[in-house]
Design a protein around this motif. Structure first.
Motif, PDB file in Angstrom:
ATOM      1  N   PRO A  19       0.829  -1.208   0.000  1.00 22.46           N
ATOM      2  CA  PRO A  19       0.000   0.000   0.000  1.00 22.46           C
ATOM      3  C   PRO A  19       0.862   1.255   0.000  1.00 22.46           C
ATOM      4  O   PRO A  19       1.964   1.271   0.554  1.00 22.46           O
ATOM      5  CB  PRO A  19      -0.797  -0.128   1.300  1.00 22.46           C
ATOM      6  CG  PRO A  19      -0.005  -1.047   2.169  1.00 22.46           C
ATOM      7  CD  PRO A  19       0.688  -1.989   1.233  1.00 22.46           C
ATOM      8  N   THR A  20       0.355   2.274  -0.638  1.00 24.76           N
ATOM      9  CA  THR A  20       1.050   3.557  -0.639  1.00 24.76           C
ATOM     10  C   THR A  20       0.933   4.177   0.749  1.00 24.76           C
ATOM     11  O   THR A  20       0.082   3.768   1.556  1.00 24.76           O
ATOM     12  CB  THR A  20       0.424   4.500  -1.670  1.00 24.76           C
ATOM     13  OG1 THR A  20      -0.929   4.798  -1.259  1.00 24.76           O
ATOM     14  CG2 THR A  20       0.409   3.874  -3.058  1.00 24.76           C
ATOM     15  N   PRO A  21       1.769   5.170   1.061  1.00 27.68           N
ATOM     16  CA  PRO A  21       1.641   5.838   2.368  1.00 27.68           C
ATOM     17  C   PRO A  21       0.231   6.369   2.619  1.00 27.68           C
ATOM     18  O   PRO A  21      -0.277   6.290   3.742  1.00 27.68           O
ATOM     19  CB  PRO A  21       2.664   6.970   2.268  1.00 27.68           C
ATOM     20  CG  PRO A  21       3.708   6.446   1.332  1.00 27.68           C
ATOM     21  CD  PRO A  21       2.953   5.645   0.321  1.00 27.68           C
ATOM     22  N   ARG A  22      -0.414   6.885   1.580  1.00 25.80           N
ATOM     23  CA  ARG A  22      -1.772   7.406   1.737  1.00 25.80           C
ATOM     24  C   ARG A  22      -2.765   6.281   2.038  1.00 25.80           C
ATOM     25  O   ARG A  22      -3.648   6.428   2.893  1.00 25.80           O
ATOM     26  CB  ARG A  22      -2.186   8.151   0.467  1.00 25.80           C
ATOM     27  CG  ARG A  22      -3.519   8.867   0.586  1.00 25.80           C
ATOM     28  CD  ARG A  22      -3.761   9.747  -0.613  1.00 25.80           C
ATOM     29  NE  ARG A  22      -5.016  10.464  -0.505  1.00 25.80           N
ATOM     30  CZ  ARG A  22      -5.444  11.355  -1.393  1.00 25.80           C
ATOM     31  NH1 ARG A  22      -4.691  11.648  -2.449  1.00 25.80           N
ATOM     32  NH2 ARG A  22      -6.600  11.965  -1.234  1.00 25.80           N
ATOM     33  N   GLN A  23      -2.620   5.157   1.335  1.00 25.53           N
ATOM     34  CA  GLN A  23      -3.504   4.014   1.586  1.00 25.53           C
ATOM     35  C   GLN A  23      -3.279   3.448   2.982  1.00 25.53           C
ATOM     36  O   GLN A  23      -4.227   3.073   3.670  1.00 25.53           O
ATOM     37  CB  GLN A  23      -3.260   2.930   0.531  1.00 25.53           C
ATOM     38  CG  GLN A  23      -3.748   3.289  -0.857  1.00 25.53           C
ATOM     39  CD  GLN A  23      -3.291   2.301  -1.910  1.00 25.53           C
ATOM     40  OE1 GLN A  23      -2.219   1.684  -1.788  1.00 25.53           O
ATOM     41  NE2 GLN A  23      -4.087   2.136  -2.963  1.00 25.53           N
ATOM     42  N   ARG A  24      -2.013   3.388   3.391  1.00 27.89           N
ATOM     43  CA  ARG A  24      -1.696   2.889   4.725  1.00 27.89           C
ATOM     44  C   ARG A  24      -2.297   3.794   5.798  1.00 27.89           C
ATOM     45  O   ARG A  24      -2.825   3.327   6.804  1.00 27.89           O
ATOM     46  CB  ARG A  24      -0.178   2.781   4.885  1.00 27.89           C
ATOM     47  CG  ARG A  24       0.255   2.046   6.136  1.00 27.89           C
ATOM     48  CD  ARG A  24       1.674   1.516   6.040  1.00 27.89           C
ATOM     49  NE  ARG A  24       2.589   2.455   5.438  1.00 27.89           N
ATOM     50  CZ  ARG A  24       3.203   2.255   4.273  1.00 27.89           C
ATOM     51  NH1 ARG A  24       2.972   1.161   3.590  1.00 27.89           N
ATOM     52  NH2 ARG A  24       4.047   3.146   3.788  1.00 27.89           N
ATOM     53  N   GLN A  25      -2.234   5.094   5.569  1.00 28.72           N
ATOM     54  CA  GLN A  25      -2.813   6.052   6.511  1.00 28.72           C
ATOM     55  C   GLN A  25      -4.330   5.871   6.608  1.00 28.72           C
ATOM     56  O   GLN A  25      -4.906   5.932   7.701  1.00 28.72           O
ATOM     57  CB  GLN A  25      -2.481   7.475   6.066  1.00 28.72           C
ATOM     58  CG  GLN A  25      -2.922   8.551   7.049  1.00 28.72           C
ATOM     59  CD  GLN A  25      -2.533   9.945   6.577  1.00 28.72           C
ATOM     60  OE1 GLN A  25      -2.349  10.186   5.378  1.00 28.72           O
ATOM     61  NE2 GLN A  25      -2.393  10.869   7.505  1.00 28.72           N
ATOM     62  N   ALA A  26      -4.974   5.608   5.467  1.00 26.71           N
ATOM     63  CA  ALA A  26      -6.422   5.392   5.457  1.00 26.71           C
ATOM     64  C   ALA A  26      -6.787   4.118   6.218  1.00 26.71           C
ATOM     65  O   ALA A  26      -7.759   4.095   6.986  1.00 26.71           O
ATOM     66  CB  ALA A  26      -6.928   5.315   4.018  1.00 26.71           C
ATOM     67  N   LEU A  27      -6.009   3.053   6.018  1.00 27.26           N
ATOM     68  CA  LEU A  27      -6.262   1.799   6.729  1.00 27.26           C
ATOM     69  C   LEU A  27      -6.095   1.980   8.236  1.00 27.26           C
ATOM     70  O   LEU A  27      -6.875   1.447   9.033  1.00 27.26           O
ATOM     71  CB  LEU A  27      -5.314   0.708   6.223  1.00 27.26           C
ATOM     72  CG  LEU A  27      -5.566   0.193   4.803  1.00 27.26           C
ATOM     73  CD1 LEU A  27      -4.427  -0.714   4.356  1.00 27.26           C
ATOM     74  CD2 LEU A  27      -6.897  -0.560   4.727  1.00 27.26           C
ATOM     75  N   GLU A  28      -5.077   2.734   8.614  1.00 26.25           N
ATOM     76  CA  GLU A  28      -4.838   2.982  10.036  1.00 26.25           C
ATOM     77  C   GLU A  28      -5.976   3.783  10.652  1.00 26.25           C
ATOM     78  O   GLU A  28      -6.391   3.524  11.787  1.00 26.25           O
ATOM     79  CB  GLU A  28      -3.504   3.707  10.218  1.00 26.25           C
ATOM     80  CG  GLU A  28      -2.293   2.831   9.930  1.00 26.25           C
ATOM     81  CD  GLU A  28      -0.988   3.613   9.901  1.00 26.25           C
ATOM     82  OE1 GLU A  28      -1.043   4.862  10.041  1.00 26.25           O
ATOM     83  OE2 GLU A  28       0.079   2.984   9.736  1.00 26.25           O
TER      84      GLU A  28
END
Length: 204
Positions: A5-14
């Motif tokens: 996942p991209t940093p943005r996707q990872r942030q959304a998952l978190e």
């Protein structure tokens, strides 16, 4: 090959996980009907709009936690039913692996220990739509057919006993986490139950 996942996707998952965890804690403590989206947002430290960006409603939040619990056990169900291993060994293995699943995921731990006080979407409501309970019942049925559990026992009562074992072992693990092998302890206690269930229940 699965992409990272991209940093943005990872942030959304978190953020989704943070919202779900906060909501589950509040639902358990105050009851589903008594918790507002505003209170969830305040606990998370985000805006109400941010909550609705990830979840359409409070109901969807509760339903998603239910789905998470089911997803954690779906692969296990398929592998056990396809395996030729004796039912007793499958059941002991499932006890250990399900405890590991609950222990390594904070949200699943909360869901299993407390459940949701929400009549339509209880996280671990005991019925055939909940994978955990369905799989336990299937494994108990296999054990009774093969003779490792005496057929005179009520399978639903045995499932309840195994759920109590799961919750109790998780509580002990929570207290003595360091050096406490939750899977090994759960299997040991389940094996003791199975030894007792090999003979007919004593008349009272």
């Amino acid at each position: 090959m699965k992409k990272e996942p991209t940093p943005r996707q990872r942030q959304a998952l978190e953020m989704r996980a943070k919202i779900q965890s906060a909501a589950l804690t509040l639902f358990n403590r105050e009851g589903f009907e008594n918790v507002s989206v505003e209170e969830i947002a305040q606990t998370v430290g985000c805006s109400v709009g941010n909550i609705y960006h990830y979840f359409k409603s409070k109901d969807e939040l509760a339903i998603r936690v239910t789905q998470m619990v089911d997803e954690a056990y779906t692969d296990l169900e398929q592998s056990y039913l396809a395996s030729a291993v004796p039912g007793r060994e499958k059941l002991l293995d499932f006890v250990g692996r399900s405890l590991e699943i609950s222990a390594r995921d904070e949200m699943l731990y909360k869901a299993f220990i407390h459940g949701l006080r929400y009549p339509e979407q209880a996280v671990l409501k005991k019925n055939d739509t909940r994978v955990y309970f369905r799989l336990l019942r299937e494994l108990v049925d296999i054990c009774q057919k093969e003779g490792s559990i005496h057929p005179s026992y009520d399978p639903d009562a045995l499932v309840e006993d195994l759920v109590v074992l799961h919750r109790g072992t998780l509580f002990e693990w929570r207290i003595y986490q360091e050096g406490f092998d939750v899977a090994k302890q759960g299997r040991r206690m389940a094996a003791a139950l199975l030894r007792g269930w090999q003979t007919p229940p004593a008349e009272t």
